[in-house]
Design a protein around this motif. Structure first.
Motif, PDB file in Angstrom:
ATOM      1  N   GLY A 118      46.030  38.234  34.030  1.00 23.51           N
ATOM      2  CA  GLY A 118      45.144  38.820  33.030  1.00 23.51           C
ATOM      3  C   GLY A 118      45.095  40.331  33.135  1.00 23.51           C
ATOM      4  N   TYR A 119      45.016  40.831  34.363  1.00 19.43           N
ATOM      5  CA  TYR A 119      44.975  42.270  34.567  1.00 19.43           C
ATOM      6  C   TYR A 119      46.269  42.925  34.079  1.00 19.43           C
ATOM      7  N   ALA A 120      47.398  42.246  34.311  1.00 18.87           N
ATOM      8  CA  ALA A 120      48.680  42.770  33.833  1.00 18.87           C
ATOM      9  C   ALA A 120      48.712  42.879  32.314  1.00 18.87           C
ATOM     10  N   GLU A 121      48.158  41.892  31.628  1.00 16.26           N
ATOM     11  CA  GLU A 121      48.162  41.929  30.158  1.00 16.26           C
ATOM     12  C   GLU A 121      47.261  43.038  29.625  1.00 16.26           C
ATOM     13  N   ALA A 126      49.687  42.417  26.144  1.00 18.22           N
ATOM     14  CA  ALA A 126      49.111  42.069  24.845  1.00 18.22           C
ATOM     15  C   ALA A 126      47.695  42.576  24.661  1.00 18.22           C
ATOM     16  N   ALA A 127      46.987  42.859  25.747  1.00 18.42           N
ATOM     17  CA  ALA A 127      45.590  43.300  25.645  1.00 18.42           C
ATOM     18  C   ALA A 127      45.426  44.784  25.967  1.00 18.42           C
ATOM     19  N   ALA A 128      46.520  45.524  26.013  1.00 23.09           N
ATOM     20  CA  ALA A 128      46.432  46.960  26.307  1.00 23.09           C
ATOM     21  C   ALA A 128      45.563  47.649  25.261  1.00 23.09           C
ATOM     22  N   ASP A 129      44.704  48.520  25.729  1.00 29.77           N
ATOM     23  CA  ASP A 129      43.817  49.319  24.869  1.00 29.77           C
ATOM     24  C   ASP A 129      42.694  48.503  24.222  1.00 29.77           C
ATOM     25  N   GLU A 130      42.527  47.252  24.615  1.00 29.68           N
ATOM     26  CA  GLU A 130      41.413  46.454  24.102  1.00 29.68           C
ATOM     27  C   GLU A 130      40.144  46.850  24.862  1.00 29.68           C
ATOM     28  N   GLU A 131      39.118  47.272  24.140  1.00 29.28           N
ATOM     29  CA  GLU A 131      37.922  47.806  24.792  1.00 29.28           C
ATOM     30  C   GLU A 131      36.842  46.753  25.037  1.00 29.28           C
ATOM     31  N   GLY A 132      36.960  45.578  24.424  1.00 32.81           N
ATOM     32  CA  GLY A 132      35.920  44.572  24.583  1.00 32.81           C
ATOM     33  C   GLY A 132      36.262  43.539  25.645  1.00 32.81           C
ATOM     34  N   PRO A 205      34.250  36.407  22.796  1.00 34.81           N
ATOM     35  CA  PRO A 205      35.239  37.402  23.220  1.00 34.81           C
ATOM     36  C   PRO A 205      35.780  38.193  22.032  1.00 34.81           C
ATOM     37  N   ASP A 206      36.423  39.304  22.357  1.00 34.73           N
ATOM     38  CA  ASP A 206      37.092  40.102  21.338  1.00 34.73           C
ATOM     39  C   ASP A 206      38.554  39.694  21.173  1.00 34.73           C
ATOM     40  N   LEU A 207      39.126  39.084  22.204  1.00 25.64           N
ATOM     41  CA  LEU A 207      40.544  38.722  22.156  1.00 25.64           C
ATOM     42  C   LEU A 207      40.825  37.584  23.124  1.00 25.64           C
ATOM     43  N   PHE A 208      41.592  36.600  22.659  1.00 25.94           N
ATOM     44  CA  PHE A 208      42.197  35.593  23.532  1.00 25.94           C
ATOM     45  C   PHE A 208      43.670  35.959  23.724  1.00 25.94           C
ATOM     46  N   VAL A 209      44.140  35.883  24.961  1.00 26.11           N
ATOM     47  CA  VAL A 209      45.570  36.020  25.256  1.00 26.11           C
ATOM     48  C   VAL A 209      46.026  34.703  25.869  1.00 26.11           C
ATOM     49  N   VAL A 210      47.075  34.122  25.320  1.00 25.75           N
ATOM     50  CA  VAL A 210      47.557  32.808  25.761  1.00 25.75           C
ATOM     51  C   VAL A 210      48.859  32.977  26.531  1.00 25.75           C
ATOM     52  N   GLY A 211      48.820  32.621  27.811  1.00 25.64           N
ATOM     53  CA  GLY A 211      49.997  32.692  28.656  1.00 25.64           C
ATOM     54  C   GLY A 211      50.468  31.310  29.072  1.00 25.64           C
ATOM     55  N   GLY A 212      51.358  31.299  30.057  1.00 31.28           N
ATOM     56  CA  GLY A 212      51.991  30.054  30.456  1.00 31.28           C
ATOM     57  C   GLY A 212      53.304  29.882  29.702  1.00 31.28           C
ATOM     58  N   GLY A 213      54.163  29.024  30.210  1.00 28.71           N
ATOM     59  CA  GLY A 213      55.477  28.843  29.605  1.00 28.71           C
ATOM     60  C   GLY A 213      55.432  28.416  28.151  1.00 28.71           C
ATOM     61  N   LEU A 227      40.119  30.165  14.419  1.00 24.07           N
ATOM     62  CA  LEU A 227      39.128  30.797  15.284  1.00 24.07           C
ATOM     63  C   LEU A 227      38.675  32.118  14.671  1.00 24.07           C
ATOM     64  N   ARG A 228      37.468  32.523  14.986  1.00 17.32           N
ATOM     65  CA  ARG A 228      37.008  33.852  14.585  1.00 17.32           C
ATOM     66  C   ARG A 228      37.694  34.932  15.414  1.00 17.32           C
ATOM     67  N   THR A 229      37.957  34.603  16.664  1.00 20.84           N
ATOM     68  CA  THR A 229      38.496  35.562  17.614  1.00 20.84           C
ATOM     69  C   THR A 229      40.000  35.714  17.443  1.00 20.84           C
ATOM     70  N   ARG A 230      40.477  36.947  17.499  1.00 18.16           N
ATOM     71  CA  ARG A 230      41.914  37.187  17.473  1.00 18.16           C
ATOM     72  C   ARG A 230      42.551  36.531  18.693  1.00 18.16           C
ATOM     73  N   ILE A 231      43.711  35.913  18.479  1.00 25.32           N
ATOM     74  CA  ILE A 231      44.391  35.216  19.577  1.00 25.32           C
ATOM     75  C   ILE A 231      45.876  35.553  19.507  1.00 25.32           C
ATOM     76  N   VAL A 232      46.445  35.958  20.660  1.00 24.00           N
ATOM     77  CA  VAL A 232      47.825  36.433  20.701  1.00 24.00           C
ATOM     78  C   VAL A 232      48.528  35.848  21.922  1.00 24.00           C
ATOM     79  N   PRO A 233      49.859  35.762  21.891  1.00 26.69           N
ATOM     80  CA  PRO A 233      50.593  35.300  23.072  1.00 26.69           C
ATOM     81  C   PRO A 233      50.685  36.406  24.117  1.00 26.69           C
ATOM     82  N   ALA A 234      50.783  36.013  25.370  1.00 25.25           N
ATOM     83  CA  ALA A 234      50.960  36.972  26.458  1.00 25.25           C
ATOM     84  C   ALA A 234      52.328  37.636  26.355  1.00 25.25           C
ATOM     85  N   THR A 235      52.389  38.859  26.808  1.00 22.16           N
ATOM     86  CA  THR A 235      53.655  39.601  26.815  1.00 22.16           C
ATOM     87  C   THR A 235      54.469  39.294  28.062  1.00 22.16           C
ATOM     88  N   HIS A 236      53.820  39.255  29.209  1.00 25.45           N
ATOM     89  CA  HIS A 236      54.511  39.113  30.499  1.00 25.45           C
ATOM     90  C   HIS A 236      54.257  37.713  31.036  1.00 25.45           C
TER      91      HIS A 236
END
Length: 251
Positions: A118-121, A126-132, A205-213, A227-236
């Motif tokens: 999560g910290y890497a994202e 995918a969550a770079a510059d997300e303030e929430g 939340p302000d953003l969901f990031v979905v990781g895993g294979g 969902l109301r919340t933005r949801i994106v795939p993980a980058t790494h």
């Protein structure tokens, strides 16, 4: 911005991976070295395998003084491993950080593997510059999770173990449940909708990031979620633990 190099080591149930990371850019600056996790994943064997891996990574870097971050598949509280996912139950309650630091002959930053991802994202993905509030989930054998608010990691969230409809959420919504029950994408997406909708209700939340294979099959299930919340795939994916552990070691 934090800069410099650090070594990240990601210990999993089947493999231990490590590399040198440029923590300013979030890029690997050495080859990623991987060794099998010893059978049974007993503490002594895993620690020795990690020590040997670190020696190889440090030799490749030409620097044995770099900070080291280690991420591990367990709840980590005050340096102790308080759970055991796909590893020996002897890890539960163990002063693992001290044992690793002694064996590796240096101070280390020791962290849960999903927290490192999560910290890497947040730092590099995918969550770079997300303030929430960002919630990362890894959908695999279980559901790992990380909570990051304004760039600050809130450790050991374990959101896969929320009780939902009388069961651990991960028992129905992890990718392993899809495979085990031979669910199609639409059937599995219904379970994901229930899970993420519940997280949305509790945490806003302000953003969901979905990781895993399974995130590489993003297009199969993402359009089925509402969902109301933005949801994106993980980058790494494969490197997230290494990147996050290294960055935390330099933070």
């Amino acid at each position: 911005m934090v800069t410099g190099r650090a070594i990240g080591i990601d210990i999993g149930g089947t493999g231990i991976k490590g590399a040198v990371v440029d923590v300013g850019t979030g890029s690997l600056v050495s080859d990623r070295i991987k060794v099998p996790t010893p059978s049974g994943a007993e503490p002594e064997d895993v620690i020795e395998a990690t020590r040997a891996l670190l020696d190889r990574v440090a030799d490749a870097a030409g620097d044995d003084t770099l900070p080291v971050g280690v991420c591990f598949p367990a709840v980590v509280q005050h340096g102790r491993t308080m759970s055991a996912a796909n590893i020996s139950k002897r890890w539960i309650g163990l002063a693992a950080q001290d044992l690793f630091a002694e064996a590796l002959s240096r101070d280390i930053f020791f962290v849960n593997d999903a927290d490192a991802a999560g910290y890497a994202e947040v730092r590099f993905g995918a969550a770079a510059d997300e303030e929430g509030l960002v919630i990362l989930t890894t959908l695999g054998t279980g559901i790992g999770s990380a909570l990051i608010h304004r760039g600050i990691l809130i450790p050991n969230s374990e959101l896969g173990h929320l009780e939902l409809d009388g069961q651990d959420a991960e028992s129905r919504a992890a990718y392993s449940a899809k495979e085990r029950e031979d669910l199609d994408w639409a059937e599995w997406a219904e379970r994901l909708q229930r899970y993420y909708g519940h997280l949305e209700f509790i945490f806003s939340p302000d953003l969901f990031v979905v990781g895993g294979g399974v995130s590489k099959h993003w297009e199969e299930f993402f359009p089925l979620l509402d969902l109301r919340t933005r949801i994106v795939p993980a980058t790494h994916r494969n490197n997230a633990g290494i990147l996050g552990a290294a960055a935390l070691a330099r933070s």
